[in-house]
Design an enzyme around this catalytic site. Structure first.
Site, PDB file in Angstrom:
ATOM      1  N   CYS A 141       0.807  -1.229   0.000  1.00 47.79           N
ATOM      2  CA  CYS A 141       0.000   0.000   0.000  1.00 47.79           C
ATOM      3  C   CYS A 141       0.837   1.274   0.000  1.00 47.79           C
ATOM      4  CB  CYS A 141      -0.932  -0.003   1.207  1.00 47.79           C
ATOM      5  SG  CYS A 141      -2.122  -1.344   1.131  1.00 47.79           S
TER       6      CYS A 141
HETATM    7  N1  LIG Z   1      -2.548  -5.826   1.742  1.00 49.72           N
HETATM    8  C1  LIG Z   1      -3.073  -4.771   2.321  1.00 49.72           C
HETATM    9  O1  LIG Z   1      -2.746  -4.457   3.460  1.00 49.72           O
HETATM   10  C2  LIG Z   1      -4.096  -3.899   1.613  1.00 49.72           C
HETATM   11  C3  LIG Z   1      -4.840  -2.999   2.379  1.00 49.72           C
HETATM   12  C4  LIG Z   1      -5.797  -2.202   1.770  1.00 49.72           C
HETATM   13  C5  LIG Z   1      -5.955  -2.280   0.384  1.00 49.72           C
HETATM   14  N2  LIG Z   1      -5.212  -3.160  -0.354  1.00 49.72           N
HETATM   15  C6  LIG Z   1      -5.461  -3.222  -1.795  1.00 49.72           C
HETATM   16  O2  LIG Z   1      -6.231  -4.380  -2.075  1.00 49.72           O
HETATM   17  C7  LIG Z   1      -5.859  -4.936  -3.332  1.00 49.72           C
HETATM   18  C8  LIG Z   1      -5.452  -6.387  -3.145  1.00 49.72           C
HETATM   19  O3  LIG Z   1      -4.316  -6.436  -2.293  1.00 49.72           O
HETATM   20  P1  LIG Z   1      -3.887  -7.754  -1.541  1.00 49.72           P
HETATM   21  O4  LIG Z   1      -2.863  -7.349  -0.551  1.00 49.72           O
HETATM   22  O5  LIG Z   1      -5.055  -8.534  -1.076  1.00 49.72           O
HETATM   23  O6  LIG Z   1      -3.188  -8.551  -2.757  1.00 49.72           O
HETATM   24  P2  LIG Z   1      -2.750 -10.090  -2.781  1.00 49.72           P
HETATM   25  O7  LIG Z   1      -1.662 -10.210  -3.770  1.00 49.72           O
HETATM   26  O8  LIG Z   1      -2.546 -10.592  -1.385  1.00 49.72           O
HETATM   27  O9  LIG Z   1      -4.054 -10.836  -3.337  1.00 49.72           O
HETATM   28  C9  LIG Z   1      -4.535 -10.658  -4.627  1.00 49.72           C
HETATM   29  C10 LIG Z   1      -5.079 -11.972  -5.134  1.00 49.72           C
HETATM   30  O10 LIG Z   1      -5.667 -11.737  -6.417  1.00 49.72           O
HETATM   31  C11 LIG Z   1      -5.398 -12.862  -7.219  1.00 49.72           C
HETATM   32  N3  LIG Z   1      -5.603 -12.489  -8.611  1.00 49.72           N
HETATM   33  C12 LIG Z   1      -4.809 -11.765  -9.432  1.00 49.72           C
HETATM   34  N4  LIG Z   1      -5.393 -11.590 -10.630  1.00 49.72           N
HETATM   35  C13 LIG Z   1      -6.584 -12.221 -10.581  1.00 49.72           C
HETATM   36  C14 LIG Z   1      -7.638 -12.394 -11.502  1.00 49.72           C
HETATM   37  N5  LIG Z   1      -7.593 -11.857 -12.725  1.00 49.72           N
HETATM   38  N6  LIG Z   1      -8.711 -13.111 -11.129  1.00 49.72           N
HETATM   39  C15 LIG Z   1      -8.781 -13.661  -9.894  1.00 49.72           C
HETATM   40  N7  LIG Z   1      -7.815 -13.515  -8.954  1.00 49.72           N
HETATM   41  C16 LIG Z   1      -6.724 -12.797  -9.297  1.00 49.72           C
HETATM   42  C17 LIG Z   1      -3.986 -13.255  -6.845  1.00 49.72           C
HETATM   43  O11 LIG Z   1      -3.701 -14.606  -7.208  1.00 49.72           O
HETATM   44  C18 LIG Z   1      -4.022 -13.051  -5.329  1.00 49.72           C
HETATM   45  O12 LIG Z   1      -4.419 -14.225  -4.640  1.00 49.72           O
HETATM   46  C19 LIG Z   1      -4.750  -4.048  -3.867  1.00 49.72           C
HETATM   47  O13 LIG Z   1      -5.319  -3.076  -4.693  1.00 49.72           O
HETATM   48  C20 LIG Z   1      -4.213  -3.379  -2.621  1.00 49.72           C
HETATM   49  O14 LIG Z   1      -3.629  -2.125  -2.898  1.00 49.72           O
HETATM   50  C21 LIG Z   1      -4.287  -3.991   0.240  1.00 49.72           C
END
Ligand SMILES: NC(=O)c1ccc[n+]([C@@H]2O[C@H](COP(=O)([O-])OP(=O)(O)OC[C@H]3O[C@@H](n4cnc5c(N)ncnc54)[C@H](O)[C@@H]3O)[C@@H](O)[C@H]2O)c1
Length: 447
Positions: free
Chosen positions: A271
């Site tokens: 983030c």
């Molecule tokens: N990690 C955090 O602390 C956090 C906090 C707030 C917001 N976010 C936001 O949330 C979003 C996700 O972050 P995250 O940390 O969960 O990411 P992550 O990498 O942990 O998880 C994302 C998942 O999406 C899957 N994926 C990718 N492309 C795909 C598709 N086309 N179809 C289905 N699945 C697919 C991946 O395999 C993975 O399991 C990002 O935009 C991030 O900026 C993250």
């Protein structure tokens, strides 16, 4: 649309969550726990099989709760995107990284939206949760979903709701962090707010998707800029020989107008190092330059180099060069008690030290093995690491399970980037800022 609302309010709606990572999995489990029929979608079969076997791979998701939902039949996971057409509501939680050029990489969002568009049905509620620049929902997602003729807010519902989860935070979780919701129109906002209010204690509707997108970027830019400020203050305090940690502790006794931020080895996670650049990229499209974001990025990005300078100081006190020294990192995950290595500053520190000829090892109970550039390393147990007596320890992550007493008592020089050793006073501790090391005894040159 009324049917969708009724199904949401009676918890009969089928909920799909696309992307089962740090954000998607806790959300899917929360909906399933509330009794919704939840299907998680991911492209990673290792993740979908673990979920279907009742296993959690995210530390914040209790395995017992996940397994109970799977057993009760309220949660399953699949890679089959054709099942999206059967969902009443779909949450998109896929990654939004940066390209090498620091431009937004929306390819994951686009692929997920293509899958949704392929089977979009009237009445479906689609919510984007991935952090992104203002305008993504109405400029990118909406036209893709409307391509076959269905209209947003009329035939189907579309909203943006930023995820605010803080991995590792036991006090604030998906359930009790207020949820911002902005739809492309009033029907969409109402439906998305109705869905989240089934599982989140406080829902905050805003007037548009753009406001909702901007809220998240303001929050994360606020953090990035304040961390940048305190990282610069830490470097300044070092040159002034002032203990920055003592300054912050005293400053935070002010009951208003001050919020403590802490220096460290640099930014990490998916983030704070990334999101502000989504905003500055978008602003640049309209000719606006975000100076605070660029400056904070510069200061925060310089912290690994600064840590390496402290390591050089520590080794210098023992009359050792970096080249050939054995340097051991305590913690490599980007923050305490998580296994997330994304953007971890430890990776930069390893790279910078290895480039100078250091021999690197590490301990991290959450990261059994890591690969950085050409280096493949396996974690050492703490006792084994101390037994090997490295020339210097860099304390990068303050995991709560580390035995600080044993580390300090080893007498090995320690560069503490987190102030984890604040309770100790020992000559082998080099603080990130505050104590300029006493000059070593002069070398007597023989003639
Ligand atoms: N990690 C955090 O602390 C956090 C906090 C707030 C917001 N976010 C936001 O949330 C979003 C996700 O972050 P995250 O940390 O969960 O990411 P992550 O990498 O942990 O998880 C994302 C998942 O999406 C899957 N994926 C990718 N492309 C795909 C598709 N086309 N179809 C289905 N699945 C697919 C991946 O395999 C993975 O399991 C990002 O935009 C991030 O900026 C993250």
């Amino acid at each position: 649309m009324k049917l969708t609302l009724d199904r949401i309010r009676s918890r009969k709606a089928r909920v799909g969550v696309i992307g089962l990572g740090y954000v998607g999995l806790p959300l899917a489990v929360e909906f399933a726990h509330a009794g919704f029929d939840v299907t998680g979608f991911d492209v990673d079969t290792a993740k979908t099989s673990q979920i279907n076997a009742g296993k959690s791979y995210i530390p914040d998701v209790a395995e017992a709760q996940l397994a109970a939902c799977v057993r009760a039949g309220t949660l399953k996971a699949t890679i089959d995107m054709t099942e999206l057409g059967a969902m009443d509501a779909i949450d998109i939680c896929v990654p939004t990284p940066l390209r090498k050029t620091k431009d937004p990489d929306l390819s994951y969002v686009v692929r997920a939206v293509e899958a949704v568009a392929a089977s979009l049905k009237p009445g479906q509620l689609i919510i984007l949760e991935s952090t992104t620049y203002p305008g993504t929902t109405d400029e990118v997602v909406q036209p893709m979903l409307e391509a076959k003729g269905l209209r947003a807010d009329v035939d189907f519902l579309l909203a943006f709701s930023p995820e605010r989860v803080d991995p590792g935070n036991r006090q604030f979780t998906t359930k009790n962090i207020p949820k911002i919701v902005g739809g492309v129109g009033p029907a969409s906002t109402e439906a998305a707010a109705a869905l989240y209010s089934q599982v989140v204690s406080d829902v905050v509707p805003v007037s548009s998707t753009r406001v909702a997108e901007m809220v998240k970027l303001l929050e994360n830019t606020f953090r990035a800029v304040n961390i940048g400020l305190v990282n610069e203050i830490a470097q300044m305090c070092h040159t002034l020989d002032i203990d920055v940690w003592e300054v912050i502790e005293a400053a935070k006794t002010k009951p208003f107008g001050f919020m403590p931020f802490y220096p460290g080895p640099g930014l990490g996670g998916h983030c704070i190092p990334i999101d502000p650049f989504y905003l500055s990229w978008k602003a640049r499209q309209s000719g606006f330059e975000c100076r605070f974001i660029e400056l904070a990025g510069h200061v925060n990005g310089s912290m690994p180099e600064y840590v390496v300078a402290r390591v050089v100081d520590a080794l210098n006190d023992s009359r050792k060069p970096v080249n050939g020294s054995r340097i051991h990192l305590y913690g490599v995950a980007y923050k305490r008690d998580v296994n997330d290595m994304r953007e971890s500053p430890a990776l930069d520190i390893i790279e910078l030290l290895a480039r100078r000829g250091a021999i690197i090892s590490y301990s991290d109970p959450y990261v059994p093995a890591l690969k950085e550039g050409t280096h493949s390393l396996e974690a050492l147990a703490e006792a084994e690491a101390l037994h090997r007596r490295p020339d210097c320890v860099v304390l990068c992550t303050d995991h709560s399970s580390f035995d600080w007493k044993a580390l300090v008592n080893s007498g090995i020089p320690i560069v503490d980037t987190r102030n984890a050793l604040r309770a100790f006073s020992a000559p082998n501790i080099v603080r990130l800022s505050g104590r300029v090391a006493p000059a070593p005894a002069p070398v007597v040159l023989s003639s």
